[in-house]
Design a protein around this motif. Structure first.
Motif, mmCIF file in Angstrom:
data_model
loop_
_atom_site.group_PDB
_atom_site.id
_atom_site.type_symbol
_atom_site.label_atom_id
_atom_site.label_comp_id
_atom_site.label_asym_id
_atom_site.label_seq_id
_atom_site.Cartn_x
_atom_site.Cartn_y
_atom_site.Cartn_z
ATOM 1 N N GLU A 261 0.820 -1.208 0.000
ATOM 2 C CA GLU A 261 0.000 0.000 0.000
ATOM 3 C C GLU A 261 0.858 1.264 0.000
ATOM 4 O OE1 GLU A 261 -3.226 0.099 -0.481
ATOM 5 O OE2 GLU A 261 -3.187 -2.095 -0.615
ATOM 6 N N GLU B 266 0.574 4.102 -2.905
ATOM 7 C CA GLU B 266 0.266 5.485 -2.570
ATOM 8 C C GLU B 266 1.398 6.414 -2.971
ATOM 9 O OE1 GLU B 266 -1.950 8.720 -1.197
ATOM 10 O OE2 GLU B 266 -2.496 6.670 -1.811
ATOM 11 N N ARG C 20 1.248 7.249 -6.591
ATOM 12 C CA ARG C 20 0.289 8.324 -6.891
ATOM 13 C C ARG C 20 0.871 9.695 -6.518
ATOM 14 N NH1 ARG C 20 -3.372 4.111 -5.348
ATOM 15 N NH2 ARG C 20 -3.250 4.639 -3.130
ATOM 16 N N ILE D 70 1.604 10.223 2.625
ATOM 17 C CA ILE D 70 1.085 8.859 2.463
ATOM 18 C C ILE D 70 0.119 8.487 3.586
ATOM 19 C CG2 ILE D 70 3.044 7.953 1.156
ATOM 20 C CD1 ILE D 70 3.976 6.658 3.794
ATOM 21 N N GLU E 37 -2.126 10.263 4.864
ATOM 22 C CA GLU E 37 -3.471 10.801 4.662
ATOM 23 C C GLU E 37 -4.378 9.743 4.036
ATOM 24 O OE1 GLU E 37 -3.215 14.496 2.544
ATOM 25 O OE2 GLU E 37 -1.675 15.298 3.894
ATOM 26 N N ASN E 38 -3.779 8.641 3.602
ATOM 27 C CA ASN E 38 -4.508 7.485 3.094
ATOM 28 C C ASN E 38 -4.871 6.591 4.276
ATOM 29 O OD1 ASN E 38 -4.614 4.560 2.265
ATOM 30 N ND2 ASN E 38 -4.445 5.442 0.216
ATOM 31 N N ASP E 39 -6.159 6.361 4.495
ATOM 32 C CA ASP E 39 -6.604 5.605 5.669
ATOM 33 C C ASP E 39 -6.020 4.198 5.737
ATOM 34 O OD1 ASP E 39 -8.039 7.730 6.589
ATOM 35 O OD2 ASP E 39 -10.003 6.754 6.484
ATOM 36 N N GLN E 40 -5.909 3.531 4.601
ATOM 37 C CA GLN E 40 -5.410 2.166 4.625
ATOM 38 C C GLN E 40 -3.933 2.131 5.017
ATOM 39 O OE1 GLN E 40 -6.895 -0.464 4.839
ATOM 40 N NE2 GLN E 40 -5.581 -2.161 4.220
#
Length: 385
Positions: A170, A174, A177, A247, A249-252
């Protein structure tokens, strides 16, 4: 309104660059000589004696690492004298707020406190200096203070890539992106610096190494290498935030990186709110990779990367049988986004989250079996230090 419990987590103080950055310091002929180890059992500065415990067994391994270090020499990643002063100052601030105002006892009462650190010399020494500021020598009895650590393989105070293959996957997705979004800014930050050293590692690693070196120099009041400006440092710090900070800020990614620690971070205030036994003060000594994931998990996104001695404090209050949590970053109250809705904060103070609203977010990212969540059929390799 009554203050019931305080939990503070801090990054260690200023240090020398970490080993992966050593080639930069060597190529640029930079020497750090601001180190003096204060061994935890004995100290020339009248610091508190610490008894280091593993959460499973008492460990003296850390002590063995220190025996060959000479005065005024520096290991890579070692806490420096300016770094110690940062934590002493933070401890003094805590004393003025929590001791002088009567929340904590004037003389150290070990039943009121809980101290925990990662398994790094710099974080344990940082905690030692914080305690010295919070309780100067005349305000504590002789005898060791108990500090708890986890073995490296069991560490939860930050990303544990070894135990969580899904976190690697993950993170790479991320960051891919983020690279695409900020590619121009990242390269703009590296352009004036890449020619100063030889390094064929990934762009991600080069950004980190430059940030690590320059922030170490700034934190220790040392000049930047010839040809490097403050503007260069500002750009590399922003690049560090874009690629290493955002990175979370991405919940996963946050869930995989810091989920288990979210429970540990909040357990004392939850117990206190439920009328159970809990220390009045819990202090965790960690890293930037502890602070930044916590901030991301709570959706409190800051423009700057967490510097040395950065800290996050949770204060638990009670008013008319309602419990509230105030989150502070570097001693300044925050408006936590998940607490801004109607009925989710104090009627007259948006920085006071209801405990239920705050814990709803914590539970969302910490629920489930972490070991199971960390498993994946995708195979990816880390391309960073």
């Amino acid at each position: 309104m009554d203050l019931l419990q305080v939990t503070l987590i801090h990054r260690h103080g200023a240090r020398t660059p970490v080993p992966s950055t050593s080639t930069y310091a060597h190529q640029l002929q930079i020497a750090f000589k601001q180190c003096q180890l204060d061994l935890f059992p004995q100290s020339d500065f009248d610091l508190p004696t610490l008894m280091i415990h593993n959460t499973f067994e008492q460990s003296n391994e850390l002590m063995e690492r220190l025996r060959e270090v000479k005065p005024l020499s520096c290991l890579f990643g070692q806490l420096t004298q300016p770094g110690k002063s940062m934590l002493l100052k933070l401890g003094s601030w805590m004393r003025s707020k929590y001791v002088y105002r009567g929340f904590l006892s004037d003389h150290l009462n070990q039943d009121e406190v809980h101290f925990e650190s990662t398994n790094y010399i710099r974080t344990i020494e940082s905690l030692q200096y914080l305690i010295a500021g919070l309780y100067p020598s005349k305000k504590r009895s002789k005898g060791p203070l108990h500090v708890w650590i986890r073995r490296d393989k069991d560490e939860i105070m930050g990303p544990n890539y070894e135990n969580c293959p899904a976190l690697i996957v993950e993170t790479l997705k991320e960051r891919g992106r983020l690279f695409e979004k900020y590619e121009h800014l990242l390269q703009q930050a590296l352009d004036p610096l890449d020619g100063l050293v030889k390094d064929e590692s990934s762009q991600m690693s080069r950004i980190y190494r430059w940030y690590d070196l320059l922030s170490s120099l700034e934190g220790n009041n040392m000049p930047f290498p010839k040809g490097v400006t403050k503007e260069d440092y500002a750009r590399i710090e922003q690049a560090q935030m874009h690629i290493w900070g955002k990175i979370y800020e991405n919940d996963q990614v946050s869930r995989l990186a810091i989920g288990p620690f979210l429970k540990e971070w909040t357990k004392h205030l939850v117990r206190k709110a439920n009328g159970q036994q809990a220390p009045k003060l819990a202090v965790f000594s960690g890293h930037d990779t502890t602070i930044q994931p916590l901030m991301g998990a709570m959706q409190v996104n800051r423009p700057e990367y967490p510097g040395y001695a950065s800290n996050v404090t949770l204060e638990l209050y009670r008013e008319n049988q309602e419990h509230y949590v105030k989150m502070l970053y570097n001693q300044k109250p925050l408006n936590v986004p998940v607490c801004q809705g109607a009925g989710k904060h104090h009627p007259s103070d948006t920085t006071l989250c209801t405990l239920d609203a705050f814990m709803e977010r914590v539970n969302k990212l910490s629920s489930g079996d972490h070991h199971t969540i960390c498993q994946t059929d995708e195979k990816m390799e880390m391309d960073w230090d």
